[in-house]
Design a protein around this motif. Structure first.
Motif, PDB file in Angstrom:
ATOM      1  N   ALA A 154      38.278  39.771  41.376  1.00 50.04           N
ATOM      2  CA  ALA A 154      37.724  38.670  42.170  1.00 50.04           C
ATOM      3  C   ALA A 154      38.478  38.465  43.474  1.00 50.04           C
ATOM      4  CB  ALA A 154      37.746  37.379  41.350  1.00 50.04           C
ATOM      5  N   TYR A 196      31.600  36.529  33.049  1.00 46.27           N
ATOM      6  CA  TYR A 196      31.262  35.738  34.246  1.00 46.27           C
ATOM      7  C   TYR A 196      31.999  34.402  34.243  1.00 46.27           C
ATOM      8  CZ  TYR A 196      28.306  33.527  37.839  1.00 46.27           C
ATOM      9  OH  TYR A 196      27.851  32.909  38.971  1.00 46.27           O
ATOM     10  N   GLU A 197      31.850  33.672  33.157  1.00 46.59           N
ATOM     11  CA  GLU A 197      32.446  32.332  33.074  1.00 46.59           C
ATOM     12  C   GLU A 197      33.967  32.389  33.175  1.00 46.59           C
ATOM     13  OE1 GLU A 197      32.566  28.479  30.008  1.00 46.59           O
ATOM     14  OE2 GLU A 197      31.564  30.350  29.418  1.00 46.59           O
ATOM     15  N   GLN A 200      34.951  33.130  36.746  1.00 52.34           N
ATOM     16  CA  GLN A 200      34.651  31.942  37.553  1.00 52.34           C
ATOM     17  C   GLN A 200      35.706  30.852  37.366  1.00 52.34           C
ATOM     18  OE1 GLN A 200      31.103  29.635  36.472  1.00 52.34           O
ATOM     19  NE2 GLN A 200      30.439  29.781  38.609  1.00 52.34           N
ATOM     20  N   LYS A 201      36.207  30.716  36.141  1.00 50.12           N
ATOM     21  CA  LYS A 201      37.208  29.686  35.828  1.00 50.12           C
ATOM     22  C   LYS A 201      38.637  30.178  36.032  1.00 50.12           C
ATOM     23  CE  LYS A 201      34.397  27.148  32.452  1.00 50.12           C
ATOM     24  NZ  LYS A 201      34.300  26.697  31.032  1.00 50.12           N
ATOM     25  N   GLU A 221      28.374  38.049  41.737  1.00 50.35           N
ATOM     26  CA  GLU A 221      28.506  36.689  42.270  1.00 50.35           C
ATOM     27  C   GLU A 221      29.943  36.186  42.219  1.00 50.35           C
ATOM     28  OE1 GLU A 221      25.847  34.150  40.152  1.00 50.35           O
ATOM     29  OE2 GLU A 221      24.057  35.341  40.619  1.00 50.35           O
ATOM     30  N   VAL A 222      30.763  36.748  41.322  1.00 49.56           N
ATOM     31  CA  VAL A 222      32.129  36.247  41.156  1.00 49.56           C
ATOM     32  C   VAL A 222      33.182  37.318  41.453  1.00 49.56           C
ATOM     33  CG1 VAL A 222      31.534  34.408  39.547  1.00 49.56           C
ATOM     34  CG2 VAL A 222      32.007  36.698  38.664  1.00 49.56           C
TER      35      VAL A 222
END
Length: 341
Positions: A154, A196-197, A200-201, A221-222
């Motif tokens: 990321a 994904y989660e 993202q976190k 997206e991340v």
């Protein structure tokens, strides 16, 4: 009285067909997998495979498909569901849960291949003599693997071994975990649908995947950085409950066999190339940084990982696979032959 003749004739014909065994007896088979219904495994492979068999049996066999996100779509339960007969057919990932397929999983060791087609054909060639003990109670319809995996992150660009230090990366299997640890990263075991989660976190810094799931799980997206390392592959199984297969009529078994095995395995190389191209194109369109692992750095990784490879093979032998080294060497031999064609 005449009005009843057509009804009686229909009823009599129905009884006669049923007694003669020629009445259509429809069978519905349950198929499960763990990927989203937009994934190529679902759209290009499993759905057409079921349609081919339905057509071959003239509608005698129908299918209910349960993809990821449904009650039967848990990645960790694919093998046990089909062994128990909860589903009739399942597509799953060998590394989840860990330790169930030690022979097959030797193909996950670093830098064996970057080619899904060669890896898939190698697994299938080796299945009858070397891998079959791991599939008791199962009718194996296909074994396959994906193209070489990348390192996706990321916030940090990765180009060298030093850049891997301390990165928390999702891992698909023990062999890949050992590779990541040797390179200085911290492997994190997660189902694909939870990546994904967790990125993202900021629970993890990235993941190792081929290009395809980066797109199908929405990870572009991340993510922002991608290292085309081609460092590993991961195998998958497509299996059927053996008792269910044995109970089917001969014509249905023939239709299943014709749609599976060599015919099916030969398709995965082209499929993965297509699926991966879409994932890479999406990353390019998003302006991501894509880096190729240099030849010099690749050799550094190979040298650093050799002790890990040897240790993993010895651990596999300790688990009861006495010929683990021979299986590994045979995989390398077949992969070299197939990749040179």
């Amino acid at each position: 009285m005449n009005n009843n003749i057509p009804k009686l004739a229909t009823l009599t014909a129905g009884i006669a067909l049923a007694l003669s065994g020629t009445a259509l007896a429809q069978t519905t088979l349950k198929v499960s997998h763990y990927l989203p219904p937009v994934h190529g495994i679902h759209t290009d492979f499993i759905v057409p495979w079921t349609e081919q068999i339905t057509a071959c049996t003239n509608g005698e066999v129908q299918f209910d498909i349960y993809p990821g996100g449904t009650q039967l779509g848990n990645v960790a339960k694919q093998q046990e569901q089909v062994v128990a007969g909860v589903v009739d057919i399942a597509h799953g990932l060998h590394g989840i849960p860990r330790g169930r397929f030690p022979r097959t999983s030797l193909i996950e060791l670093p830098f064996m291949t970057r080619d899904a087609g060669a890896a898939s054909e190698t697994l299938w060639d080796m299945y009858p003599e070397d891998l079959a003990p791991e599939y008791r109670g199962l009718k194996v319809l296909a074994l396959h693997a994906h193209n070489g995996g990348l390192v996706h992150t990321a916030d940090k660009k990765v180009e060298t071994m030093e850049d891997m230090q301390g990165l928390r990366l999702r891992t698909p299997s023990p062999a890949v975990s050992a590779m990541l640890t040797a390179l200085g990263a911290t492997p994190q075991g997660l189902p694909p649908g939870e990546v994904y989660e967790n990125i993202q976190k900021h629970v993890i810094d990235g993941t190792v995947f081929p290009w395809d799931p980066v797109k199908s799980f929405g990870l572009n997206e991340v993510l922002n950085y991608h290292l085309e390392a081609g460092a590993y592959t991961v195998p998958f199984f497509f299996v059927m409950n053996q008792r269910k297969y044995d109970a089917l009529p001969d014509n249905v078994q023939t239709c299943i066999d014709e749609a599976s095995g060599d015919t099916l395995v030969a398709k995965f190389g082209d499929w993965w190339d297509t699926w991966d191209a879409a994932g890479r194109q999406e990353a390019e369109a998003s302006g991501h940084v894509i880096t190729e692992l240099s030849d010099t750095e690749r050799e550094r990784w190979r040298e650093a990982l050799q002790p890990t490879i040897n240790d993993y093979i010895e651990q596999t032998a300790d688990q009861g696979v006495d010929n683990a080294r021979e299986i590994y060497d045979r995989m390398l031999e077949l992969l070299a032959e197939k990749q040179s064609r």
